[in-house]
Design a protein around this motif. Structure first.
Motif, PDB file in Angstrom:
ATOM      1  N   LYS A  50       0.829  -1.203   0.000  1.00  0.00           N
ATOM      2  CA  LYS A  50       0.000   0.000   0.000  1.00  0.00           C
ATOM      3  C   LYS A  50       0.863   1.252   0.000  1.00  0.00           C
ATOM      4  O   LYS A  50       0.525   2.253  -0.630  1.00  0.00           O
ATOM      5  N   LYS A  56      -4.654   3.556  -0.397  1.00  0.00           N
ATOM      6  CA  LYS A  56      -5.004   3.682   1.015  1.00  0.00           C
ATOM      7  C   LYS A  56      -6.098   2.705   1.439  1.00  0.00           C
ATOM      8  O   LYS A  56      -6.165   2.333   2.606  1.00  0.00           O
ATOM      9  N   HIS A  57      -6.962   2.332   0.521  1.00  0.00           N
ATOM     10  CA  HIS A  57      -8.121   1.511   0.890  1.00  0.00           C
ATOM     11  C   HIS A  57      -7.900   0.048   0.514  1.00  0.00           C
ATOM     12  O   HIS A  57      -7.462  -0.260  -0.608  1.00  0.00           O
ATOM     13  N   ASN A  58      -8.234  -0.839   1.437  1.00  0.00           N
ATOM     14  CA  ASN A  58      -8.048  -2.276   1.208  1.00  0.00           C
ATOM     15  C   ASN A  58      -8.884  -2.776   0.034  1.00  0.00           C
ATOM     16  O   ASN A  58      -8.452  -3.655  -0.718  1.00  0.00           O
ATOM     17  N   ASN A  59     -10.096  -2.222  -0.115  1.00  0.00           N
ATOM     18  CA  ASN A  59     -10.973  -2.679  -1.206  1.00  0.00           C
ATOM     19  C   ASN A  59     -10.348  -2.396  -2.569  1.00  0.00           C
ATOM     20  O   ASN A  59     -10.435  -3.229  -3.483  1.00  0.00           O
ATOM     21  N   THR A  60      -9.720  -1.221  -2.704  1.00  0.00           N
ATOM     22  CA  THR A  60      -9.078  -0.868  -3.972  1.00  0.00           C
ATOM     23  C   THR A  60      -7.950  -1.835  -4.286  1.00  0.00           C
ATOM     24  O   THR A  60      -7.813  -2.316  -5.417  1.00  0.00           O
ATOM     25  N   ASP A 148      -6.087  -1.213  10.826  1.00  0.00           N
ATOM     26  CA  ASP A 148      -5.350  -0.651   9.689  1.00  0.00           C
ATOM     27  C   ASP A 148      -4.806   0.741   9.995  1.00  0.00           C
ATOM     28  O   ASP A 148      -4.264   1.406   9.110  1.00  0.00           O
ATOM     29  N   LYS A 149      -4.947   1.182  11.243  1.00  0.00           N
ATOM     30  CA  LYS A 149      -4.481   2.520  11.623  1.00  0.00           C
ATOM     31  C   LYS A 149      -3.146   2.487  12.370  1.00  0.00           C
ATOM     32  O   LYS A 149      -2.314   3.372  12.204  1.00  0.00           O
TER      33      LYS A 149
END
Length: 227
Positions: A50, A56-60, A148-149
């Motif tokens: 990433k 930034k987004h897991n779905n992407t 994820d933070k």
């Protein structure tokens, strides 16, 4: 020499692939950079992927992985609590691009160890002589897949576990991640220092509650014994 030629042909195959868009090629090239040719696969963490892709987004990221898998360019083997293994499928029977290797300038990927290609001219960097240590953060999804933070290196996580215990530290990491997700912990720039403070602050309360539970259980057992 033969291995270097094969690797360059595989690199060209990815660049020339007509079925891939620029984002898919970028992700595939990052996986390609980390292939261990002794094992035949790459296993970079999702955090590193990433960071290098800027996603930034897991779905992407998952959508890109699924697209590469469905198109037959990538095989992924996942293990619970372990990093995924990525196998790249390339067909180097096709003619590679006509790139002049002797005049190619290799641009390094951040965090990667560059292995020079035979015959390539690599311009030495004269500026920024100070070595910058690249923090490689571990994927904490083995604690809870919603995390994820919180950003920790393997060394930092090991230090916390050695000092406070595995279960207690994992609970504190999950609590901090929720705290940041709710917008209250964005001020924390160093999550290792924050967790160390949290653990020191909460360990006494944790020990106190454990003692109360143990004492209560002992009293109940004695009461049952004499009844």
């Amino acid at each position: 020499m033969a291995d270097e030629k094969k690797r360059w042909e595989e690199f060209n195959f990815i660049i020339d692939a007509q079925d891939l868009d620029i984002k898919e090629k970028g992700l595939l090239l990052i996986i390609f950079r980390y292939i261990n040719y002794k094992t035949g696969y790459a296993d970079p963490s999702r955090t590193l992927i990433k960071k290098l892709t800027g996603i930034k987004h897991n779905n992407t990221l998952d959508n890109l992985f699924d697209s590469l898998i469905n198109k037959g360019f990538l095989i992924r083997e996942s293990g619970k609590g372990k990093r995924s293994k990525y196998f790249i499928k390339v067909d180097i029977k096709n003619e590679p691009s006509s790139i002049n290797i002797t005049s190619a300038k290799i641009e390094p990927i951040v965090g990667a160890v560059i292995e020079p290609i035979v015959g390539a001219k690599v311009e030495p960097q004269k500026e920024n002589k100070k070595k910058i240590k690249e923090n490689i953060y571990i994927d904490l999804a083995f604690i809870d897949d919603v995390i994820d933070k919180v950003k920790l290196t393997q060394e930092q996580y090991n230090k916390l576990v050695d000092k406070f215990g595995n279960k207690f530290v994992n609970n504190q990491i999950l609590a901090l991640d929720n705290y940041i997700a709710n917008g209250k912990g964005t001020k924390y720039k160093d999550h290792y220092r924050a967790l160390n403070t949290w653990c020191n602050k909460n360990k006494d309360q944790h020990s106190y509650q454990s003692n109360i539970k143990t004492t209560t259980t002992t009293k109940q057992y004695k009461k049952f014994e004499f009844d």
